[in-house]
Design a protein around this motif. Structure first.
Motif, mmCIF file in Angstrom:
data_model
loop_
_atom_site.group_PDB
_atom_site.id
_atom_site.type_symbol
_atom_site.label_atom_id
_atom_site.label_comp_id
_atom_site.label_asym_id
_atom_site.label_seq_id
_atom_site.Cartn_x
_atom_site.Cartn_y
_atom_site.Cartn_z
ATOM 1 N N GLY A 175 0.596 -1.287 -0.166
ATOM 2 C CA GLY A 175 0.025 0.006 0.158
ATOM 3 C C GLY A 175 0.934 1.445 0.130
ATOM 4 N N GLU A 176 1.961 1.093 0.418
ATOM 5 C CA GLU A 176 2.995 2.308 0.421
ATOM 6 C C GLU A 176 3.419 2.805 -0.911
ATOM 7 O OE1 GLU A 176 6.168 2.152 3.352
ATOM 8 O OE2 GLU A 176 5.200 0.642 4.283
ATOM 9 N N LEU A 177 3.290 1.622 -1.703
ATOM 10 C CA LEU A 177 3.610 2.071 -2.989
ATOM 11 C C LEU A 177 2.421 2.334 -4.251
ATOM 12 C CD1 LEU A 177 7.159 -0.093 -3.821
ATOM 13 C CD2 LEU A 177 6.785 2.292 -2.817
ATOM 14 N N ALA A 178 1.265 2.143 -3.470
ATOM 15 C CA ALA A 178 0.063 2.164 -4.398
ATOM 16 C C ALA A 178 -0.034 3.385 -5.248
ATOM 17 C CB ALA A 178 -1.041 1.974 -3.622
ATOM 18 N N ARG A 179 -0.207 3.399 -6.478
ATOM 19 C CA ARG A 179 -0.227 4.491 -7.520
ATOM 20 C C ARG A 179 -1.454 4.563 -8.238
ATOM 21 N NH1 ARG A 179 1.383 3.218 -12.379
ATOM 22 N NH2 ARG A 179 2.691 1.467 -12.692
ATOM 23 N N GLY A 180 -1.948 5.451 -8.598
ATOM 24 C CA GLY A 180 -2.762 5.325 -9.961
ATOM 25 C C GLY A 180 -3.830 4.876 -9.647
ATOM 26 N N LEU A 181 -5.018 5.216 -9.239
ATOM 27 C CA LEU A 181 -6.206 4.518 -8.981
ATOM 28 C C LEU A 181 -7.181 4.894 -10.334
ATOM 29 C CD1 LEU A 181 -7.889 2.644 -7.306
ATOM 30 C CD2 LEU A 181 -8.899 4.398 -6.278
ATOM 31 N N VAL A 182 -6.552 4.038 -11.330
ATOM 32 C CA VAL A 182 -7.413 4.366 -12.728
ATOM 33 C C VAL A 182 -7.825 2.850 -12.949
ATOM 34 C CG1 VAL A 182 -7.001 4.946 -15.100
ATOM 35 C CG2 VAL A 182 -5.473 5.881 -13.612
ATOM 36 N N TRP A 183 -9.069 2.713 -13.351
ATOM 37 C CA TRP A 183 -9.553 1.625 -13.588
ATOM 38 C C TRP A 183 -10.825 1.898 -14.682
ATOM 39 C CZ3 TRP A 183 -14.866 1.897 -12.677
ATOM 40 C CH2 TRP A 183 -15.314 3.131 -12.016
ATOM 41 N N VAL A 184 -11.189 0.818 -15.298
ATOM 42 C CA VAL A 184 -12.379 0.843 -16.359
ATOM 43 C C VAL A 184 -13.414 -0.050 -15.784
ATOM 44 C CG1 VAL A 184 -11.658 -1.103 -17.805
ATOM 45 C CG2 VAL A 184 -12.907 0.742 -18.672
ATOM 46 N N ALA A 185 -14.569 0.029 -16.092
ATOM 47 C CA ALA A 185 -16.123 -0.609 -15.872
ATOM 48 C C ALA A 185 -15.885 -1.889 -16.846
ATOM 49 C CB ALA A 185 -17.079 0.063 -15.913
ATOM 50 N N ALA A 186 -16.303 -3.083 -16.377
ATOM 51 C CA ALA A 186 -16.310 -4.465 -17.358
ATOM 52 C C ALA A 186 -17.102 -4.020 -18.571
ATOM 53 C CB ALA A 186 -16.814 -5.485 -16.467
ATOM 54 N N ASP A 187 -18.108 -3.199 -18.193
ATOM 55 C CA ASP A 187 -19.251 -2.932 -19.466
ATOM 56 C C ASP A 187 -18.797 -1.804 -20.347
ATOM 57 O OD1 ASP A 187 -19.902 -1.126 -17.678
ATOM 58 O OD2 ASP A 187 -22.153 -1.579 -17.734
ATOM 59 N N ALA A 188 -17.734 -1.306 -20.192
ATOM 60 C CA ALA A 188 -17.300 -0.321 -20.910
ATOM 61 C C ALA A 188 -16.813 -0.517 -22.349
ATOM 62 C CB ALA A 188 -16.056 0.802 -20.319
#
Length: 144
Positions: free
Chosen positions: A77-90
């Motif tokens: 968690g200390e190196l967690a970066r970029g909370l970028v995601w996409v929806a499955a139905d996108a």
């Protein structure tokens, strides 16, 4: 960019069942998971089973090993970066745009607020005509 993916969605091309490393697990554990699964990145999930970020093998080398940090005491968690995601139905277009805008090669896929898979540049590339593939590669690999 028209992907010409024939109306396919992200869930049609993603790798299902992505495993998470816990945000409180050590980087040693994260690196062992990467080795065992033959992957270069892992989503990081919290105690609430929600996506917190992503970690790559390069993150571990550059932000831990090269900095002289301990693999056993440094948490993912200390190196967690970029909370970028996409929806499955996108649509594939949305995934492509997110990857290009953030210059990333892997994207967590979310459905009903839970991680259900990962989509990679190679998954999307299989759906692109050659001219669009060249444009995509140029944008993702362009200097920041």
């Amino acid at each position: 960019m028209d992907t010409s993916g024939g109306g396919k969605t992200v869930q049609d091309v993603m790798h299902r069942g992505a495993a998470c490393v816990g945000e409180n697990e050590s980087l040693r554990n994260a690196s062992e998971m990467m080795r065992d699964m033959s992957v270069g990145s892992l989503p990081i999930c919290g105690e609430d089973d929600r996506l917190k970020g992503i970690i790559t093998d390069r993150d571990i080398v550059v932000k831990c090993c090269a900095e002289g940090k301990d693999l056993d005491s440094t948490k993912a968690g200390e190196l967690a970066r970029g909370l970028v995601w996409v929806a499955a139905d996108a649509g594939l277009e949305e995934a492509l745009q997110k990857m290009q805008q953030n210059q990333i090669k892997r994207l967590p896929v979310i459905e009903n607020h839970r991680l259900v898979g990962m989509v990679s540049e190679s998954d999307l590339a299989k759906e692109l005509p050659d001219n669009k593939l060249a444009e995509f590669v140029h944008r993702v690999y362009a200097p920041a």
